[in-house]
Motif scaffolding. Sequence first.
Motif, PDB file in Angstrom:
ATOM      1  N   ARG A  82       0.827  -1.214   0.000  1.00 18.31           N
ATOM      2  CA  ARG A  82       0.000   0.000   0.000  1.00 18.31           C
ATOM      3  C   ARG A  82       0.864   1.269   0.000  1.00 18.31           C
ATOM      4  O   ARG A  82       0.674   2.179  -0.809  1.00 18.31           O
ATOM      5  CB  ARG A  82      -0.900   0.015   1.233  1.00 18.31           C
ATOM      6  CG  ARG A  82      -1.664   1.330   1.472  1.00 18.31           C
ATOM      7  CD  ARG A  82      -2.719   1.597   0.425  1.00 18.31           C
ATOM      8  NE  ARG A  82      -3.680   0.510   0.394  1.00 18.31           N
ATOM      9  CZ  ARG A  82      -4.752   0.401   1.191  1.00 18.31           C
ATOM     10  NH1 ARG A  82      -5.000   1.332   2.081  1.00 18.31           N
ATOM     11  NH2 ARG A  82      -5.571  -0.619   1.068  1.00 18.31           N
TER      12      ARG A  82
ATOM     13  N   HIS B 276      -1.004   6.142 -12.230  1.00 22.70           N
ATOM     14  CA  HIS B 276      -1.021   6.599 -10.845  1.00 22.70           C
ATOM     15  C   HIS B 276      -2.333   7.243 -10.441  1.00 22.70           C
ATOM     16  O   HIS B 276      -2.438   7.806  -9.355  1.00 22.70           O
ATOM     17  CB  HIS B 276       0.112   7.609 -10.638  1.00 22.70           C
ATOM     18  CG  HIS B 276      -0.086   8.879 -11.405  1.00 22.70           C
ATOM     19  ND1 HIS B 276       0.048   8.946 -12.771  1.00 22.70           N
ATOM     20  CD2 HIS B 276      -0.448  10.119 -11.004  1.00 22.70           C
ATOM     21  CE1 HIS B 276      -0.203  10.176 -13.180  1.00 22.70           C
ATOM     22  NE2 HIS B 276      -0.511  10.909 -12.128  1.00 22.70           N
TER      23      HIS B 276
ATOM     24  N   SER C 279       2.697   1.857  -3.151  1.00 22.06           N
ATOM     25  CA  SER C 279       1.760   2.357  -4.176  1.00 22.06           C
ATOM     26  C   SER C 279       1.497   3.842  -3.960  1.00 22.06           C
ATOM     27  O   SER C 279       1.477   4.629  -4.918  1.00 22.06           O
ATOM     28  CB  SER C 279       0.438   1.584  -4.109  1.00 22.06           C
ATOM     29  OG  SER C 279       0.652   0.208  -4.282  1.00 22.06           O
TER      30      SER C 279
ATOM     31  N   HIS D 166       3.394  -6.028  -8.487  1.00 18.03           N
ATOM     32  CA  HIS D 166       3.996  -5.477  -7.265  1.00 18.03           C
ATOM     33  C   HIS D 166       3.494  -6.173  -6.001  1.00 18.03           C
ATOM     34  O   HIS D 166       4.288  -6.577  -5.149  1.00 18.03           O
ATOM     35  CB  HIS D 166       3.721  -3.973  -7.136  1.00 18.03           C
ATOM     36  CG  HIS D 166       4.186  -3.157  -8.306  1.00 18.03           C
ATOM     37  ND1 HIS D 166       4.185  -1.782  -8.302  1.00 18.03           N
ATOM     38  CD2 HIS D 166       4.661  -3.513  -9.512  1.00 18.03           C
ATOM     39  CE1 HIS D 166       4.638  -1.332  -9.461  1.00 18.03           C
ATOM     40  NE2 HIS D 166       4.925  -2.362 -10.208  1.00 18.03           N
TER      41      HIS D 166
ATOM     42  N   LEU E 194      -0.940  -0.764 -10.304  1.00 22.64           N
ATOM     43  CA  LEU E 194      -0.901  -0.747  -8.833  1.00 22.64           C
ATOM     44  C   LEU E 194      -1.924  -1.717  -8.234  1.00 22.64           C
ATOM     45  O   LEU E 194      -2.923  -2.065  -8.853  1.00 22.64           O
ATOM     46  CB  LEU E 194      -1.129   0.681  -8.336  1.00 22.64           C
ATOM     47  CG  LEU E 194      -0.067   1.673  -8.839  1.00 22.64           C
ATOM     48  CD1 LEU E 194      -0.354   3.084  -8.340  1.00 22.64           C
ATOM     49  CD2 LEU E 194       1.338   1.246  -8.411  1.00 22.64           C
TER      50      LEU E 194
ATOM     51  N   MET F 162      -3.380  -1.272  -5.116  1.00 24.74           N
ATOM     52  CA  MET F 162      -4.083  -0.668  -3.985  1.00 24.74           C
ATOM     53  C   MET F 162      -5.508  -1.209  -3.902  1.00 24.74           C
ATOM     54  O   MET F 162      -6.237  -1.195  -4.903  1.00 24.74           O
ATOM     55  CB  MET F 162      -4.106   0.842  -4.125  1.00 24.74           C
ATOM     56  CG  MET F 162      -3.189   1.521  -3.129  1.00 24.74           C
ATOM     57  SD  MET F 162      -3.539   3.256  -2.997  1.00 24.74           S
ATOM     58  CE  MET F 162      -2.520   3.892  -4.295  1.00 24.74           C
TER      59      MET F 162
END
Lengths: 315, 338
Positions: A23, A248, A26, A72, A44, A46
């Motif tokens: 987390r 992002h 990210s 990731h 990501l 998240m």
Amino acid sequence: MASADSIKREQALWMLRRMRVVRQLSERIVELYPTDVMETPVHLCMGQEAVSAGLCCHLTDDDVMLLGHRTHGPALSKGLPLEKLVAELYGRTTGCSKARGGSMHVFDMEHGLPGSSAIVGGSIAVGVGAALSAKMRDDGTISVSYFGDAATNAGVFYESLNFAALKKLPVLFVCENNGLSNVMPQQEHSAYEILGIASQFMPTYRADGTDALSVFSQAGAAVSHVRETGRPAFLECKTKRWMKHQGHEADDLDINPVDRQKDCPIAKLEAFVQVSGMANARELRAIRDEVEQEINAAIEFAEKSPYPQPKAQEV
Amino acid sequence: MPWSRFDSNYEVADDGRTLSFVEAIREATDQAMGIDPRVFALGLDADDKFGVFGSMSDLSHPERVIGTPISENANTGVALGAALTGMRPILINLRNDFLLVAMDQIVNYIAKWSSMFGDQIQVPIVLRSVIGRGWGCGAQHSQSLQGLFAQIPGLKVVMPSSPYDVKGLLLSAIKDDSPVMFFEHRWLYKNTGPVPEDMYLVPIGKGNRLREGDSLTVVATSLAAAHTQKACDDHDLDIDLIDPRTIKPLDTELILDSVQKTGRLLVIDYDFPFGGFGAEVCAMVTEQAFDALKAPPQRLGFPDANMPASGPLERAYYPTPDRIAETVRQMVGSELVV
């Protein structure tokens, strides 16, 4: 859940720490990405952290896991050192793939990560091959094919389930189902229930992928089945993707409403460990702060690492 | 290590024994499995009673021969996964046309896996496949797709033409730590020749001069090399015949040396011509030995069209030893005119 009774303090805190690493990295990428220090796409995790954390709690470094493009979370949960991932994102020679992979291609054989693929679906079969190898070498390990819901649209998914069941291989198929294929919702890309397909080949398990305890419990049962019988099993974890498919920015699709309080796997697990007396608020703050320091150190490591030089044949 | 005996000495003496091409494949497979428990084979019909045209029959380790469903894409991914975790798979396709079903795994995965992760892991896979025409097999069962694969970085492409070479090259391919595409022409399977019983290697990347001559360099692969030998026997041709044996990596030095001597080049490769191996050799020679050339390099292979099925159409489509001889004569004859 039964897991609330059976999970040990160190297991809960292990999951929490891994989820916090995913987390908080990210969140840092969200801050840094617009500055172009990472010249690679980022997918990501998240909101999805509980799936790989709950799973990897039951795996050893010798168990191998094959990943797709959203690397990731599962890679860090499996044990990929943070600084090696960050250096890879920064395109440096100290990266986990020596600056040859980028965000979608991570490697760390010491922690059972023989690689990942950005072509959706194919790595499912590679995980089956690792299981065939484990069986032929009789080394007692299992392998994990880790993929998303959209990968089940690929023909190789069906071929792989059939192969694993037919040859009785110790592979766990894990579907981290965020309900989205890029921006397409699952009901538009699949005319089937994923477990409906999988259950024709092997035992299936279902977990709430936003709840680390649910994943811990179901992944534990699924991993035990594979280890004890040497035969395949399937685990589906429904979860929520908070960010866009790539990049992002937060996801803004009407079809993917996210409640960052209610759907937060970290908030859920932190509430559990506090209520159960496993950790207090001060200890939780300490974990968060330590992870933040690790991320600072990883970024510093990456920034100080050299860029690669082209090989002779690449110029 | 099982293969270390080959580190310094690849060759063994001729023991006077003769084997067929397919028997040589079988013997290499059996010997590799015998010295190295990591070697195993998989593929459709790999374990059936016909044993892939006899190339997999009566092996000493049948438990390491795995028949698979017609799931070429998954089968190829399975071979990769096994190779990444300590095994040395031989993946068999009864026709190279079936490789196309697994192009994702071959091109996106196998060819790239090692370099994509900074050369930290090796991918020791042999992809055996059978090429070439049969008997009215038509467009989907007669192709020879070596040129397609030779274009992809990360793949080695091997094309043996004799029983001796097929044994030594298959052992080299199994010993190799990187992926090797191993193309066997079905019309070579019954050809016989000297094959020593001991294990030996034919190095990948090293060509072979099959005939010594002065007027023309002929570079011919696989069945085309065998056809060119026959053309020489039947028509008394004065050519320098180079069998590259592996088209990637290519023994460019051997070809360039020959062209320096003859000043003329004909490439015979039974594959589609556009952007193929023949074009590559012509480009390489033109770039590196332009001054030596007395005439434009030429190619002989398939037309830029799909394979027919009917007998008369097949006879028009496919090159033969007689057509090779005719092409050679035209090229060499032109020297008299100049």
